[in-house]
Design an enzyme around this catalytic site. Structure first.
Site, PDB file in Angstrom:
ATOM      1  N   CYS A  80       0.816  -1.219   0.000  1.00 44.16           N
ATOM      2  CA  CYS A  80       0.000   0.000   0.000  1.00 44.16           C
ATOM      3  C   CYS A  80       0.850   1.270   0.000  1.00 44.16           C
ATOM      4  O   CYS A  80       1.466   1.583  -0.994  1.00 44.16           O
ATOM      5  CB  CYS A  80      -0.979  -0.033   1.153  1.00 44.16           C
ATOM      6  SG  CYS A  80      -2.253  -1.230   0.835  1.00 44.16           S
ATOM      7  N   HIS A 175      -3.181  -5.795   2.227  1.00 47.14           N
ATOM      8  CA  HIS A 175      -2.399  -5.935   3.463  1.00 47.14           C
ATOM      9  C   HIS A 175      -2.330  -7.386   3.913  1.00 47.14           C
ATOM     10  O   HIS A 175      -3.149  -7.807   4.744  1.00 47.14           O
ATOM     11  CB  HIS A 175      -3.065  -5.119   4.577  1.00 47.14           C
ATOM     12  CG  HIS A 175      -2.848  -3.657   4.465  1.00 47.14           C
ATOM     13  ND1 HIS A 175      -1.788  -3.007   5.050  1.00 47.14           N
ATOM     14  CD2 HIS A 175      -3.561  -2.708   3.823  1.00 47.14           C
ATOM     15  CE1 HIS A 175      -1.852  -1.716   4.786  1.00 47.14           C
ATOM     16  NE2 HIS A 175      -2.924  -1.505   4.042  1.00 47.14           N
ATOM     17  N   GLU A 177      -0.464  -8.731   6.011  1.00 45.58           N
ATOM     18  CA  GLU A 177      -0.176  -8.843   7.457  1.00 45.58           C
ATOM     19  C   GLU A 177      -1.440  -8.756   8.303  1.00 45.58           C
ATOM     20  O   GLU A 177      -1.425  -9.093   9.480  1.00 45.58           O
ATOM     21  CB  GLU A 177       0.842  -7.769   7.887  1.00 45.58           C
ATOM     22  CG  GLU A 177       0.322  -6.351   7.969  1.00 45.58           C
ATOM     23  CD  GLU A 177       0.130  -5.693   6.604  1.00 45.58           C
ATOM     24  OE1 GLU A 177       0.336  -6.364   5.563  1.00 45.58           O
ATOM     25  OE2 GLU A 177      -0.233  -4.504   6.577  1.00 45.58           O
TER      26      GLU A 177
END
Ligand code: GLN
Length: 219
Positions: A80, A175, A177
């Site tokens: 991002c 994302h 994570e």
């Protein structure tokens, strides 16, 4: 392999937590200055606010050393805001000043192009090398609007290009994570392990000649 996590702003704690437990990671270092950067074999550039991180790269004098290590082959996983900062072109958005990018990967990108926070969403992503779709979390995500000839699109969400790579630089607009699923980190780590050299071979020694090192313009 020692993995650095650029820790100036954004969701770097989540990235550090995601990578720490994976096989092949011989330690995680939060990268906040040049000395930190010199110690790592691979780097995560997390999501956050790209304008803020861009500003902090300048204030910490990290922009140029980072660009140099990436040019020298440092494996990077940028998500991002991280990808915005690496893109060759940041197209003007309607969200005010866009950050100066490092231009390490030949893509064009536009910030917040799916809309504001309320338009954040989750959707399955098709990732090359993974059989089952990956649960993609998109938060005020940028949109990849153009991809250069040397850049491979390896992840898609519907018709959207959401994962790109060029050599050892990988960029995502989602994302990984923030999902419990670690398959994307594992894929990147395996690729990074193949291309990384030990950090101590990367440290630039001061020139031994009498010429003074020149200080380059930080732009
Ligand atoms: N909207 C942010 C930016 O423009 C990026 C969002 C993110 O990293 N999830 O920098």
């Amino acid at each position: 392999m020692k993995v650095g996590v650029l820790s100036l702003q954004g969701d770097y704690p989540e990235q550090a937590a995601a990578i720490r437990a994976l096989a092949g990671v011989g330690g995680v270092r939060m990268v906040r200055n040049r000395a930190d950067l010199e110690q790592v074999d691979a780097l995560l550039m997390p999501g956050g606010e790209s304008t803020t991180v861009g500003d902090l790269l300048d204030r910490t004098d990290l922009r140029e050393p980072l660009a140099e290590r990436i040019r020298d082959g440092l494996p990077v996983l940028a998500t991002c805001a991280g990808l915005i900062l690496l893109a060759r072109t940041v197209e003007p958005s309607s969200f005010g000043a866009d950050p100066a990018s490092i231009g390490a990967i030949d893509v064009s990108i536009r910030r917040n192009d799916y809309g504001r926070q309320a338009e954040s969403f989750e959707a399955p992503v098709q990732v090359e090398g993974l059989r089952a779709p990956f649960p993609g979390v998109f938060i005020r995500a940028p949109r990849i609007t153009g991809v250069g000839a040397g850049v491979e699109v390896f992840a898609r969400q519907g018709a959207e290009r959401v994962g790109v790579r060029s050599g050892s630089i990988w960029g995502l607009t989602f994302h990984p994570e923030l999902s419990p699923d670690r398959r994307v980190h594992e894929l990147w780590l395996a690729a990074a392990g193949r291309s990384a050299q030990p950090a101590n071979q990367k440290i630039k020694k001061s020139p031994s000649t009498k010429t003074k090192p020149t200080r380059r313009n930080h732009g």
